[in-house]
Design a protein around this motif. Sequence first.
Motif, PDB file in Angstrom:
ATOM      1  N   PHE A  84       0.864  -1.008   0.180  1.00 52.02           N
ATOM      2  CA  PHE A  84      -0.213  -0.204   0.260  1.00 52.02           C
ATOM      3  C   PHE A  84       0.943   1.335  -0.349  1.00 52.02           C
ATOM      4  O   PHE A  84       0.272   1.794   0.176  1.00 52.02           O
ATOM      5  N   ALA A  85       2.354   1.530  -0.562  1.00 54.79           N
ATOM      6  CA  ALA A  85       2.824   2.243  -0.060  1.00 54.79           C
ATOM      7  C   ALA A  85       2.789   3.223  -0.964  1.00 54.79           C
ATOM      8  O   ALA A  85       3.044   3.963  -0.755  1.00 54.79           O
ATOM      9  N   GLY A  86       2.419   2.770  -2.600  1.00 55.42           N
ATOM     10  CA  GLY A  86       1.842   3.857  -3.442  1.00 55.42           C
ATOM     11  C   GLY A  86       0.894   4.593  -2.664  1.00 55.42           C
ATOM     12  O   GLY A  86       0.625   5.749  -3.312  1.00 55.42           O
ATOM     13  N   LEU A  87      -0.756   4.837  -1.863  1.00 53.94           N
ATOM     14  CA  LEU A  87      -1.398   5.604  -1.458  1.00 53.94           C
ATOM     15  C   LEU A  87      -0.748   6.062  -0.776  1.00 53.94           C
ATOM     16  O   LEU A  87      -1.702   6.961  -0.408  1.00 53.94           O
ATOM     17  N   VAL A  88       0.198   5.674   0.068  1.00 48.39           N
ATOM     18  CA  VAL A  88       0.246   7.272   1.006  1.00 48.39           C
ATOM     19  C   VAL A  88       1.378   8.622   0.515  1.00 48.39           C
ATOM     20  O   VAL A  88       1.589   8.453  -0.172  1.00 48.39           O
ATOM     21  N   PRO A  89       0.845   9.701   1.484  1.00 47.27           N
ATOM     22  CA  PRO A  89       0.481  10.677   1.013  1.00 47.27           C
ATOM     23  C   PRO A  89       2.198  10.651   1.160  1.00 47.27           C
ATOM     24  O   PRO A  89       2.756  10.396   2.085  1.00 47.27           O
ATOM     25  N   GLY A  90       3.020  11.624   0.053  1.00 47.54           N
ATOM     26  CA  GLY A  90       4.195  12.320   0.352  1.00 47.54           C
ATOM     27  C   GLY A  90       5.065  12.333   1.412  1.00 47.54           C
ATOM     28  O   GLY A  90       3.908  13.229   2.294  1.00 47.54           O
ATOM     29  N   GLY A 135       2.052  -0.058   8.418  1.00 45.97           N
ATOM     30  CA  GLY A 135       0.761  -1.406   8.890  1.00 45.97           C
ATOM     31  C   GLY A 135      -0.258  -0.880   8.180  1.00 45.97           C
ATOM     32  O   GLY A 135      -0.052   0.326   7.734  1.00 45.97           O
ATOM     33  N   HIS A 136      -0.750  -1.372   8.275  1.00 46.71           N
ATOM     34  CA  HIS A 136      -2.848  -1.533   7.848  1.00 46.71           C
ATOM     35  C   HIS A 136      -3.581  -2.754   7.950  1.00 46.71           C
ATOM     36  O   HIS A 136      -2.776  -3.668   8.271  1.00 46.71           O
ATOM     37  N   GLU A 137      -4.506  -2.340   7.972  1.00 43.59           N
ATOM     38  CA  GLU A 137      -5.662  -3.257   8.203  1.00 43.59           C
ATOM     39  C   GLU A 137      -6.401  -2.830   7.454  1.00 43.59           C
ATOM     40  O   GLU A 137      -7.315  -2.369   6.689  1.00 43.59           O
ATOM     41  N   LEU A 138      -7.510  -3.688   6.382  1.00 46.24           N
ATOM     42  CA  LEU A 138      -8.106  -4.455   5.776  1.00 46.24           C
ATOM     43  C   LEU A 138      -9.617  -5.021   6.217  1.00 46.24           C
ATOM     44  O   LEU A 138      -9.371  -5.932   6.616  1.00 46.24           O
ATOM     45  N   VAL A 139     -10.389  -4.065   6.048  1.00 41.78           N
ATOM     46  CA  VAL A 139     -12.148  -5.133   6.626  1.00 41.78           C
ATOM     47  C   VAL A 139     -12.982  -5.390   4.542  1.00 41.78           C
ATOM     48  O   VAL A 139     -13.233  -3.731   4.698  1.00 41.78           O
TER      49      VAL A 139
END
Length: 128
Positions: A99-105, A111-115
């Motif tokens: 998900f690094a590409g979704l993180v703002p500059g 980490g992440h959580e996905l539901v």
Amino acid sequence: MASERNTRQRQAIRDALAVAARPLSPKEILDTAQGTVTGIGIATVYRTLKLLADEGLVDTVDIPGESPRFELSGKGHHHHFYCRGCTGVFEVEGCPGDFAGLVPGGFQLDGHELVLFGLCRGCSDGGR
């Protein structure tokens, strides 16, 4: 005798989580554990879940807008599916990836959580 009872209650709660093989609410844990240990109450379930979490034996599963669910620790990285019909929470194996590409500059992802949300097999028309 009290110590033996506490041990039996604790084991009944762990067994409830193991048998379900999915995250459970305290009420679901209580319903299952009562079949094994008579006299167990919801306060005991909450107290035991806190102790088990503090010992790293149980993980809390947070679903937005819902009360926490609990599962046994040590399952490795995975995600969850929340059924809007029965309110059950189910494990989802795998992860969609980086998900690094979704993180703002300038931000750093750690980490992440996905539901996922929808209807389980039992609640959907396709499961009948």
